[in-house]
Design an enzyme around this catalytic site. Structure first.
Site, short mmCIF file in Angstrom:
data_model
loop_
_atom_site.label_atom_id
_atom_site.label_comp_id
_atom_site.label_asym_id
_atom_site.label_seq_id
_atom_site.Cartn_x
_atom_site.Cartn_y
_atom_site.Cartn_z
N LYS A 1 14.85 12.31 45.12
CA LYS A 1 13.93 10.92 44.88
C LYS A 1 14.43 9.88 45.69
O LYS A 1 15.57 9.51 45.80
CB LYS A 1 14.22 10.42 43.43
CG LYS A 1 13.46 9.23 43.27
CD LYS A 1 13.51 8.73 41.53
CE LYS A 1 13.05 7.29 41.38
NZ LYS A 1 12.94 6.87 40.02
N ASP B 1 13.72 0.03 43.43
CA ASP B 1 12.65 0.10 42.30
C ASP B 1 12.71 -1.11 41.52
O ASP B 1 13.52 -1.41 40.70
CB ASP B 1 12.90 1.28 41.36
CG ASP B 1 12.26 1.32 40.41
OD1 ASP B 1 11.07 1.09 40.30
OD2 ASP B 1 12.35 2.13 39.23
N LYS C 1 10.49 -4.81 36.46
CA LYS C 1 11.60 -4.69 35.71
C LYS C 1 12.18 -5.90 35.37
O LYS C 1 12.03 -7.01 35.91
CB LYS C 1 12.43 -4.09 36.34
CG LYS C 1 12.24 -2.63 36.40
CD LYS C 1 13.41 -1.71 36.90
CE LYS C 1 13.34 -0.40 37.37
NZ LYS C 1 13.07 0.50 36.21
N ASP D 1 18.22 3.84 43.76
CA ASP D 1 17.14 4.58 43.06
C ASP D 1 16.84 5.79 44.36
O ASP D 1 15.84 6.54 44.13
CB ASP D 1 15.72 3.91 42.61
CG ASP D 1 15.03 4.56 41.64
OD1 ASP D 1 15.84 5.38 40.84
OD2 ASP D 1 13.94 4.23 41.37
N ASP E 1 6.04 1.61 36.84
CA ASP E 1 7.60 1.93 36.78
C ASP E 1 7.93 3.25 36.57
O ASP E 1 9.19 3.66 36.95
CB ASP E 1 8.27 0.75 35.81
CG ASP E 1 9.79 0.69 36.12
OD1 ASP E 1 10.22 1.14 37.18
OD2 ASP E 1 10.34 0.25 35.20
N GLU F 1 7.38 5.66 38.57
CA GLU F 1 7.13 6.01 40.04
C GLU F 1 7.62 7.03 40.75
O GLU F 1 7.17 7.75 41.39
CB GLU F 1 7.39 4.67 40.85
CG GLU F 1 8.75 4.56 41.52
CD GLU F 1 9.86 4.32 40.39
OE1 GLU F 1 9.43 3.86 39.26
OE2 GLU F 1 11.13 4.82 40.80
N ARG G 1 8.49 10.12 39.57
CA ARG G 1 7.68 11.39 39.19
C ARG G 1 6.53 11.48 39.89
O ARG G 1 5.86 12.39 40.28
CB ARG G 1 7.34 11.46 37.67
CG ARG G 1 6.46 10.34 37.36
CD ARG G 1 6.46 10.12 35.58
NE ARG G 1 7.51 9.64 35.24
CZ ARG G 1 7.75 9.32 33.78
NH1 ARG G 1 6.97 9.91 33.02
NH2 ARG G 1 8.92 8.85 33.53
N1 BES Z 1 14.76 4.34 38.53
C1 BES Z 1 14.17 4.18 36.95
C2 BES Z 1 15.13 5.05 36.22
C3 BES Z 1 16.34 4.46 35.97
C4 BES Z 1 16.65 3.79 34.86
C5 BES Z 1 17.35 5.01 36.94
C6 BES Z 1 18.15 3.48 34.85
C7 BES Z 1 18.62 4.47 36.91
C8 BES Z 1 18.91 3.66 35.67
C9 BES Z 1 12.69 4.98 36.89
O1 BES Z 1 11.81 4.90 37.91
C10 BES Z 1 12.16 4.19 35.70
O2 BES Z 1 11.83 3.16 36.05
N2 BES Z 1 11.70 4.67 34.61
C11 BES Z 1 11.26 4.26 33.66
C12 BES Z 1 10.16 5.00 33.19
C13 BES Z 1 9.30 4.51 31.97
C14 BES Z 1 8.25 3.17 32.42
C15 BES Z 1 8.29 5.54 31.47
C16 BES Z 1 12.29 3.92 32.33
O3 BES Z 1 13.10 5.02 32.34
O4 BES Z 1 12.30 3.19 31.82
ZN ZN Z 2 12.69 4.64 39.92
MN MN Z 3 10.80 2.55 37.91
#
Ligand code: BES
Ligand code: ZN
Ligand code: MN
Length: 465
Positions: free
Chosen positions: A236, A241, A248, A259, A318, A320, A322
């Site tokens: 990834k 992000d 966020k 990220d 957010d 993103e 996937r």
């Molecule tokens: N990059 C984040 C996941 C992440 C969270 C990485 C904490 C490292 C530390 C990912 O893109 C994300 O924002 N995921 C969201 C998905 C949700 C919106 C379904 C999440 O996990 O909150």
């Molecule tokens: Zn992310």
């Molecule tokens: Mn994200």
């Protein structure tokens, strides 16, 4: 820090001689036994240290004894941790040169070198006052080739950690592409925005469209001499992000330069493969871009078409990672490789489930998952399998497209895995979620805070088996 190998170090003058003590046994140095063991009753419990000034009685100025714990519990992971602990102690006393003389029978050179290099790491590029480093360490007894392999692993980790620690203003998609293009012994093709459009990667493109920095799709290839297996590894590569329009909160955004830790891992691995030269064909793939809010950002409610024709309703901008991985997985499967592995800081849910010690692993082939888990364990990393119950796909269903990009918060890591699976054909595939392990906010075991190089050792050992 330079790492050397020598037959015997006991008769050579050195600032610090590092020796080991197993619980209930004597050390290999009479002087250490006289003072530490007999007088001070130093037990040698695992990780305990004891520093002794030799006052000219032996060629070394000081002796550092490191506790190896119970002999029957000693293994490669303990060797790595013990060497790391010794290095930290040597840093504390501001030593410059040390020689390690451990009375172990097996070949522990690789884990010793890796432990030394993990502990020697500092990200002090932007600090006026630099961290203290040792100039040189020498290992006695270990085989030279083992130590050399450990150094390649250690350098790969350092490379990955440096890149993941680099601020997003520097580690941009173009920068990742440039790094990939400059890797020796690796063939690299970088696709720009127009080419990505032509390839039909509508999910990936949407994520990057809010940023002023254009996306770069990176395809690296390592070709071994006799090819036993063909494998694609995907990282990834979200260089920052912000969450996009579903922005966020400030506290969650603080570490989001990390990220692209999956991408940094893949770059570190590809770089090391050119040196390790395994009999494999390895494709390293990164769909690099930034997830930013702007007038051109993708929006909740947009419908995207991925490379395999599947449509996705954007539920949350957010989620993103996937979306970028979906197109990268389609691309990887079209290469007709035997196996695909993706590694990603994918979900906060994985952090909630497993914390910062273990990475989550899922996939479509139980045998492959178990092989990766076992190799991770031998490599000093912890991977924990998460379920992919198909019932969780319910929450990803959309009324107007083939699927949504997010489902319920509960079981979020599994839902993300199920989403990714929609873009894998029949290829054997594993997904590794390093959201909790790639970047730590507090020091943990032999690691300082910041990037850890999660996945590097496991992928290298998996490929190099
Ligand atoms: N990059 C984040 C996941 C992440 C969270 C990485 C904490 C490292 C530390 C990912 O893109 C994300 O924002 N995921 C969201 C998905 C949700 C919106 C379904 C999440 O996990 O909150
Ligand atoms: Zn992310
Ligand atoms: Mn994200």
């Amino acid at each position: 820090m330079e790492i050397k190998v020598a037959q015997n170090v006991k008769n050579t003058p050195v600032e610090v001689l590092v020796i080991n003590k197993f619980e209930g046994e004597n050390t290999s140095e009479e002087l250490a036994n006289t003072y530490a063991v007999n007088k001070d009753h130093f037990e040698g419990k695992f990780g305990q240290t004891y520093l002794l000034h030799t006052l000219g009685k032996i060629p070394a100025d000081k002796i550092l004894i490191i506790g190896f714990g119970k002999k029957e519990e000693f293994d490669h992971n303990r060797m790595r941790e013990a060497v790391a602990k010794s290095i930290k102690k040597l840093q504390q006393i501001k030593a410059k040169k040390a020689a390690f003389d451990f009375d172990v029978t097996l070949d522990y050179g690789k884990s010793a070198a890796i432990g030394a290099m993990i502990a020697d790491y500092a990200y002090d590029k932007f600090k006026s006052e630099k961290a203290h480093h040792l100039d040189e360490i020498t290992f006695a007894r270990f085989s030279e080739s083992e130590v050399k392999e450990g150094i390649v692993f250690g350098e790969a980790m350092k490379f990955t950690r440096d890149l993941a620690n680099t601020p997003a203003q520097i580690a941009t998609p173009a920068k990742l592409a440039e790094i990939a293009q400059n890797l020796e012994g690796i063939e690299t093709k970088v696709f720009d925005k127009e080419e990505i459009e032509r390839m039909g990667m509508g999910a990936y493109l949407a994520v990057g469209q809010g940023s002023v920095r254009p996306p770069k799709f990176i395809h690296m290839k390592y070709t071994g001499k006799n090819i036993k297996k063909r494998i694609a590894i995907i990282g990834k590569g979200i260089c920052f992000d912000s969450g996009g329009l579903d922005i966020k909160p400030a506290s969650s955004m603080l570490t989001m330069k990390d990220d692209m830790s999956g991408a940094a891992c893949i770059l570190g691995v590809m770089r090391a493969l050119a040196e390790l030269k395994p009999d494999m064909e390895v494709h390293g793939i990164i769909a690099a871009c930034e997830n930013m809010p702007s007038g051109s950002s993708y929006k909740p409610g947009d419908i995207l078409t991925a490379k395999n024709g599947k449509t996705i309703e954007v539920d949350n901008t957010d989620a993103e990672g996937r979306l970028t991985l979906a197109d990268a997985l389609c691309y990887a499967c079209e290469l007709n490789v035997d196996e695909v592995i993706d590694i990603a800081t994918l979900t906060g849910a994985c952090v909630v489930a497993l914390g910062t010690i273990a990475s989550g692993i899922m996939g479509n082939d139980e045998d492959m998952i178990q092989r990766v888990i076992n190799i991770a364990k031998e490599s000093g990393e912890t991977f924990w399998q998460l379920p992919m119950f198909k019932e969780y796909f319910e929450s990803l269903k959309s009324d107007i497209a083939d699927m949504k990009n997010t489902g319920s918060r509960n079981g979020g890591a599994s839902a993300a895995g199920l989403f990714l699976q929609e873009f894998v054909k029949d290829t054997k595939w594993c997904h590794i979620d390093i959201a909790g392990t790639a970047y730590i906010e507090k020091p943990q075991k032999e690691f300082i805070s910041g990037a850890t190089g999660a996945g590097v050792r496991t992928l290298l050992n998996y490929i190099n088996e």
